[in-house]
Design a protein around this motif. Structure first.
Motif, PDB file in Angstrom:
ATOM      1  N   HIS A 166       0.841  -1.204   0.000  1.00 31.66           N
ATOM      2  CA  HIS A 166       0.000   0.000   0.000  1.00 31.66           C
ATOM      3  C   HIS A 166       0.874   1.250   0.000  1.00 31.66           C
ATOM      4  O   HIS A 166       0.611   2.217  -0.733  1.00 31.66           O
ATOM      5  N   PRO A 209      -4.958   2.943   2.294  1.00 30.87           N
ATOM      6  CA  PRO A 209      -5.045   1.700   3.075  1.00 30.87           C
ATOM      7  C   PRO A 209      -6.462   1.146   3.185  1.00 30.87           C
ATOM      8  O   PRO A 209      -6.644  -0.033   3.481  1.00 30.87           O
ATOM      9  N   TYR A 256      -6.564  -4.254  -4.293  1.00 28.14           N
ATOM     10  CA  TYR A 256      -5.268  -4.812  -3.887  1.00 28.14           C
ATOM     11  C   TYR A 256      -4.901  -6.009  -4.763  1.00 28.14           C
ATOM     12  O   TYR A 256      -3.771  -6.112  -5.252  1.00 28.14           O
ATOM     13  N   MET A 315      -1.213   3.602  -2.279  1.00 32.70           N
ATOM     14  CA  MET A 315      -2.623   3.221  -2.265  1.00 32.70           C
ATOM     15  C   MET A 315      -3.243   3.617  -0.932  1.00 32.70           C
ATOM     16  O   MET A 315      -2.596   3.558   0.111  1.00 32.70           O
TER      17      MET A 315
END
Length: 282
Positions: free
Chosen positions: A46, A53, A60, A51
């Motif tokens: 992440h 979280p 993902y 990204m």
């Protein structure tokens, strides 16, 4: 990597090819383990890919799926390398270890140390050297943050204008919307898929325009079509090198030109008939 070593590629340069993108991932894991300590692999990725979280499993796992493709892409790119000093056997060597490691990232709660098992300095060196060899081919240029923002903003504008194009068939609007959204995603996930993601998604939306033209006669009248053309020129300019950029840009222009209706030819009809050249009547 040392920032002051001019022989080493920058992060942006590594992002131009699959070997470099893999190197950046595993080098980030190495740095985490050596300098900070163990952490959950998902949290580390992440951070690496910037990204949120809170993103769900689908986002993902799409990153993991892309990671799984990169060893295949890297091998294919390396196989095309030619020239003195190219040791393909050495450049291929890391991928057996990388392919064994990547699926472990999909396991919930997987420690980074376990994910990294089997990756050593020789694997990292092979990935780094492979990235340098591919970068030397100069197929793609490094795309900076400002360019990615411009691409994202233009694709978002296309999405907004598509939503207003109620006169177009619904399936045409939906196809174009999907491809425009993929460009936004490719810009957001440049650290994952690099220039390949941008150029592949560009191919998709240009192809959708070409295929939709005969079924949607009013398509070319919409402002978003011109913006798609601008987007094609922008992505080509910021990702592709030199002569290739010119050739691809010309190809895109030709494809859009093929959609333009032909200009009707004008035939002049004489108002008086000239009979001077006719033979005299019997």
């Amino acid at each position: 990597m040392a920032e002051d070593d001019s022989d080493e590629l920058t992060t942006l340069e590594h992002l131009t090819n699959p070997a470099g993108r893999l190197f950046l991932v595993f080098d980030a894991v190495r740095a985490q383990l050596q300098e900070v300590g163990d952490v959950e692999t998902r949290a580390l990725l992440h951070t690496h890919y910037d990204m949120d979280p809170s993103v769900g499993d689908a986002a993902y796992f799409s990153v993991i799926a892309e990671l799984m493709q990169q060893p295949i892409q890297a091998r294919a790119a390396i196989s095309s390398l030619e020239g003195p000093g190219v040791r393909k056997s050495f450049l291929y060597r890391p991928y057996e270890h990388v392919e064994a490691a990547i699926p472990r990232a999909a396991v919930p709660g997987m420690p980074a140390s376990t994910f990294y098992a089997g990756i050593d300095s020789a694997v990292l060196q092979g990935l780094e050297f492979g990235s340098a060899a591919l970068f030397e081919r100069k197929l793609y240029r490094a795309v900076d943050g400002d360019s990615l923002k411009n691409i994202r903003d233009l694709a978002s504008t296309i999405l907004d204008e598509l939503a207003q194009a109620k006169d177009l068939p619904r399936d045409v609007r939906e196809a174009l919307r999907v491809h425009a959204q993929r460009i936004v995603t490719a810009a957001d996930s440049y650290r994952v898929s690099g220039s390949d993601g941008l150029t592949d998604s560009l191919d998709g939306i240009v192809g959708a325009v070409i295929l939709s033209g005969p079924r949607a006669p009013g398509l070319l009248n919409h402002p978003f079509v011109q913006k798609i053309r601008e987007l094609a020129n922008l992505i080509t300019a910021v990702t592709t090198i030199g002569v290739a950029a010119t050739a691809i840009g010309a190809g895109v222009s030709d494809m859009f030109a093929a959609l333009e209706p032909p200009t009707p030819s004008v035939v002049e009809v004489p108002t008086e008939l000239d009979c001077s050249s006719l033979p005299p009547s019997a």
